[in-house]
Scaffold this motif. Structure first.
Motif, PDB file in Angstrom:
ATOM      1  N   VAL A   1       0.827  -1.201   0.000  1.00 20.49           N
ATOM      2  CA  VAL A   1       0.000   0.000   0.000  1.00 20.49           C
ATOM      3  C   VAL A   1       0.864   1.255   0.000  1.00 20.49           C
ATOM      4  CG1 VAL A   1      -0.210   0.056   2.527  1.00 20.49           C
ATOM      5  CG2 VAL A   1      -1.966   1.137   1.104  1.00 20.49           C
ATOM      6  N   LEU A   2       2.034   1.195   0.645  1.00 22.36           N
ATOM      7  CA  LEU A   2       2.935   2.343   0.635  1.00 22.36           C
ATOM      8  C   LEU A   2       3.542   2.554  -0.751  1.00 22.36           C
ATOM      9  CD1 LEU A   2       4.825   2.111   4.055  1.00 22.36           C
ATOM     10  CD2 LEU A   2       3.252   3.898   3.294  1.00 22.36           C
ATOM     11  N   VAL A   3       3.806   1.467  -1.448  1.00 21.48           N
ATOM     12  CA  VAL A   3       4.323   1.579  -2.819  1.00 21.48           C
ATOM     13  C   VAL A   3       3.286   2.254  -3.706  1.00 21.48           C
ATOM     14  CG1 VAL A   3       5.116   0.281  -4.835  1.00 21.48           C
ATOM     15  CG2 VAL A   3       5.800  -0.441  -2.537  1.00 21.48           C
ATOM     16  N   ALA A   4       2.009   1.830  -3.564  1.00 22.71           N
ATOM     17  CA  ALA A   4       0.941   2.424  -4.366  1.00 22.71           C
ATOM     18  C   ALA A   4       0.764   3.903  -4.033  1.00 22.71           C
ATOM     19  CB  ALA A   4      -0.358   1.662  -4.139  1.00 22.71           C
TER      20      ALA A   4
ATOM     21  N   ALA B   1      -1.869  10.019   3.806  1.00 20.40           N
ATOM     22  CA  ALA B   1      -2.171   8.590   3.804  1.00 20.40           C
ATOM     23  C   ALA B   1      -0.919   7.758   4.064  1.00 20.40           C
ATOM     24  CB  ALA B   1      -2.801   8.197   2.463  1.00 20.40           C
ATOM     25  N   MET B   2       0.208   8.181   3.511  1.00 21.87           N
ATOM     26  CA  MET B   2       1.460   7.459   3.753  1.00 21.87           C
ATOM     27  C   MET B   2       1.856   7.532   5.219  1.00 21.87           C
ATOM     28  SD  MET B   2       3.671   8.486   0.347  1.00 21.87           S
ATOM     29  CE  MET B   2       5.044   7.391   0.733  1.00 21.87           C
ATOM     30  N   LEU B   3       1.658   8.683   5.839  1.00 20.59           N
ATOM     31  CA  LEU B   3       1.976   8.818   7.260  1.00 20.59           C
ATOM     32  C   LEU B   3       1.079   7.926   8.112  1.00 20.59           C
ATOM     33  CD1 LEU B   3       2.521  12.692   7.506  1.00 20.59           C
ATOM     34  CD2 LEU B   3       4.268  10.905   7.689  1.00 20.59           C
ATOM     35  N   VAL B   4      -0.215   7.888   7.780  1.00 17.44           N
ATOM     36  CA  VAL B   4      -1.152   7.059   8.541  1.00 17.44           C
ATOM     37  C   VAL B   4      -0.810   5.585   8.391  1.00 17.44           C
ATOM     38  CG1 VAL B   4      -3.555   6.319   8.720  1.00 17.44           C
ATOM     39  CG2 VAL B   4      -3.019   8.744   8.453  1.00 17.44           C
ATOM     40  N   VAL B   5      -0.587   5.167   7.148  1.00 15.86           N
ATOM     41  CA  VAL B   5      -0.275   3.758   6.890  1.00 15.86           C
ATOM     42  C   VAL B   5       1.074   3.395   7.523  1.00 15.86           C
ATOM     43  CG1 VAL B   5       0.280   2.066   5.094  1.00 15.86           C
ATOM     44  CG2 VAL B   5      -1.648   3.640   4.797  1.00 15.86           C
ATOM     45  N   GLY B   6       2.071   4.264   7.330  1.00 11.73           N
ATOM     46  CA  GLY B   6       3.377   3.990   7.924  1.00 11.73           C
ATOM     47  C   GLY B   6       3.308   3.882   9.428  1.00 11.73           C
ATOM     48  N   ASN B   7       2.483   4.697  10.066  1.00 12.84           N
ATOM     49  CA  ASN B   7       2.351   4.668  11.511  1.00 12.84           C
ATOM     50  C   ASN B   7       1.617   3.424  12.001  1.00 12.84           C
ATOM     51  OD1 ASN B   7       2.591   6.051  14.176  1.00 12.84           O
ATOM     52  ND2 ASN B   7       0.354   6.049  14.056  1.00 12.84           N
TER      53      ASN B   7
END
Length: 248
Positions: A177-180, A236-242
């Protein structure tokens, strides 16, 4: 009273036309600093030690400088049709041979810097630079202008998740999901970078994706849309990464 400011202006003008300053301007320093800083911050947030964060910063700064010099070399003749262009190569202040020499030196430097992050991580970053170099030449004038940007940004999570210190460093695959989301971020950055040159690109007959959208909805709505797209992708990347972390 009048000679002192005049002398100072002349010194500033002379400094601005020195080769190191001209090379710095041709390297697209703003984009280089933002990209390198963003990846370094991401590395720090993921818990990487200071020396690895500094290595990420240095690697990406050099890689982005290579892309900037190449971009201005490729666009030199087109930019020169609108003098002053504000670009040292197009305006004739910087010799193309000097820029090519700097580019080659940058490539020779970015390869060992990349591998110092680990072979897999380094290969991912070098692949992103390669995609950017190809994107400077092909696909930039049509519907698929976004593709090199999306592909290059999608490789950044691989660079970070596999990264470490030393060529033997290994990591884990990044979260898909981070790649996308990184690819979507690349599309947003592409649009934002294209906005200042929309008029010139239209006059030159280019029809890349941002220009096609701007012709339909207008430049200002496109700016708002691109900013919202980019901010949402970063958020979104910050939320997913966290929540799930960088690597699987």
């Amino acid at each position: 009273m009048t000679t002192e400011p005049l002398a100072r202006r002349e010194r500033r003008r002379a400094l601005a036309h020195t080769t190191p300053v001209l090379l710095l301007r041709a390297a697209h320093p703003r984009q280089a600093v933002i990209t390198a800083g963003g990846l370094a911050i991401a590395a720090a947030i993921s818990g990487r030690p200071g020396r690895e964060v500094a290595l990420v910063l240095a690697t990406v700064l050099v890689g982005q400088a290579v892309l900037g010099w190449h971009n201005d070399l490729v666009d030199r003749r087109r930019d020169a049709s609108r003098l002053p262009s504000g670009k040292p190569l197009a305006d004739g202040y910087l010799d193309p041979g000097t820029a090519w020499f700097a580019l080659i030196c940058g490539v020779l430097l970015v390869v060992p810097l990349s591998i110092q992050n680990g072979v897999t991580a380094g290969a991912a970053y070098l692949a992103s630079v390669g995609v950017g170099l190809v994107g400077n030449v092909v696909l930039r004038n049509g519907w698929l202008s976004w593709l090199p940007w999306a592909a290059a940004f999608a490789l950044y999570p691989f660079f970070l998740s596999y990264g470490g210190w030393g060529g033997a460093a290994t990591g884990e695959p990044p979260e898909p999901v981070l790649v996308a989301l990184a690819a979507l971020l690349g599309v947003g950055v592409h649009v934002l970078c294209a906005l200042p040159g929309l008029v010139a690109d239209h006059e030159d007959g280019r029809r890349h994706l941002p220009l096609r959208i701007a012709l339909r909805i207008g430049a200002t709505p496109l700016l708002v849309l691109a900013l919202a797209w980019t901010v949402l992708a970063v958020a979104a990347m910050l939320v997913v990464g966290n929540s799930v972390g960088l690597a699987q």
